[in-house]
Design an enzyme around this catalytic site. Structure first.
Site, mmCIF file in Angstrom:
data_model
loop_
_atom_site.group_PDB
_atom_site.id
_atom_site.type_symbol
_atom_site.label_atom_id
_atom_site.label_comp_id
_atom_site.label_asym_id
_atom_site.label_seq_id
_atom_site.Cartn_x
_atom_site.Cartn_y
_atom_site.Cartn_z
ATOM 1 C CG LEU A 125 -2.070 -1.058 1.121
ATOM 2 C CD1 LEU A 125 -2.874 -1.103 2.413
ATOM 3 C CD2 LEU A 125 -2.985 -0.794 -0.061
ATOM 4 C CG ASN A 131 0.835 -2.774 -7.884
ATOM 5 O OD1 ASN A 131 0.845 -3.363 -6.801
ATOM 6 N ND2 ASN A 131 -0.137 -1.949 -8.228
ATOM 7 C CG HIS A 136 -4.917 -1.854 -9.561
ATOM 8 N ND1 HIS A 136 -4.732 -1.018 -8.493
ATOM 9 C CD2 HIS A 136 -6.101 -1.514 -10.111
ATOM 10 C CE1 HIS A 136 -5.767 -0.199 -8.389
ATOM 11 N NE2 HIS A 136 -6.608 -0.472 -9.366
ATOM 12 C CG ASP A 172 -2.640 1.956 -9.455
ATOM 13 O OD1 ASP A 172 -1.824 1.115 -9.066
ATOM 14 O OD2 ASP A 172 -3.575 2.373 -8.747
#
Ligand code: GRF
Length: 190
Positions: free
Chosen positions: A84, A101, A103, A144
């Site tokens: 996080l 990552n 997501h 992101d």
């Protein structure tokens, strides 16, 4: 042997999947050399259960710098598996193309600041989306925003809830994360 470092903030089922896949050969010739958490979480315990070095680095401004200090010298890939904190520009720059990552949505939709965990699923349901899914992408300084490596969608059911979405997405994550790791290790790590 390819060396993978995994960053976690939570329960660590994706971490578990990576550990299991390196053991089974689904992710061949690779090992998890270190697990770092930015808060107390079960992910650290999972690492300990497998005898994998693990440590807590408190979240905050110095996290990226402190992480850089403890990374094993040979680190081929850093996987954010339910992590996080935001890694800073300098860190992302030094490991460009080597940080990925997972997501819990179909990026580029439903990403960015504040879009994590149940917030993502709530936003997806509120927007009346027809589908959701999971995305594995490269990590860059923009949250992101990095290039998508792999994505898998599914159709949202009429009676879908935040909980049912979370469960379905977890299953998809466990499916696509090892595939994405193999893809990156094969293409990017000599
Ligand atoms: C996953 O849904 C991931 O997409 C999100 O956090 C969750 C982590 O799950 N970023 P776990 O800790 O791997 O079980």
């Amino acid at each position: 042997m390819k060396n993978i470092v995994v960053l976690v903030s939570g329960g660590g089922t994706n971490l578990q999947r990576i550990i299991d896949c390196t053991a089974s050969g689904e992710i061949p010739n690779a090992q998890v050399t270190l697990v770092v958490a930015d808060r107390e979480c079960f992910g650290l315990q999972r690492a300990a259960n497998h005898g994998i070095p693990n440590m807590l680095i408190k979240r905050g401004q110095d996290f990226s710098a402190n992480l850089a200090k403890v990374l094993p010298q040979v680190t081929d890939l850093i996987v954010l598996a339910g992590f996080l904190s935001i890694l800073n520009r300098e860190f992302c720059g030094s490991f460009s193309g080597k940080i990925i990552n997972i997501h819990p949505a179909l990026l580029p939709k439903f990403g960015g600041k504040g879009m994590w965990g149940h917030h993502v699923h709530e936003a997806v349901l509120e927007a009346g989306e027809k589908e959701s899914g999971a995305t594995v992408h490269f990590v860059t300084p923009g949250i992101d925003e990095g290039q998508i490596i792999l994505q898998k969608p599914f159709e949202i059911a009429d009676n879908e809830t935040v909980e049912s979405l979370a469960e379905k997405i977890h299953r998809i994550e466990h499916e696509i994360l090892p595939v994405a790791i193999n893809k990156v290790l094969k293409e990017r790590v000599p």
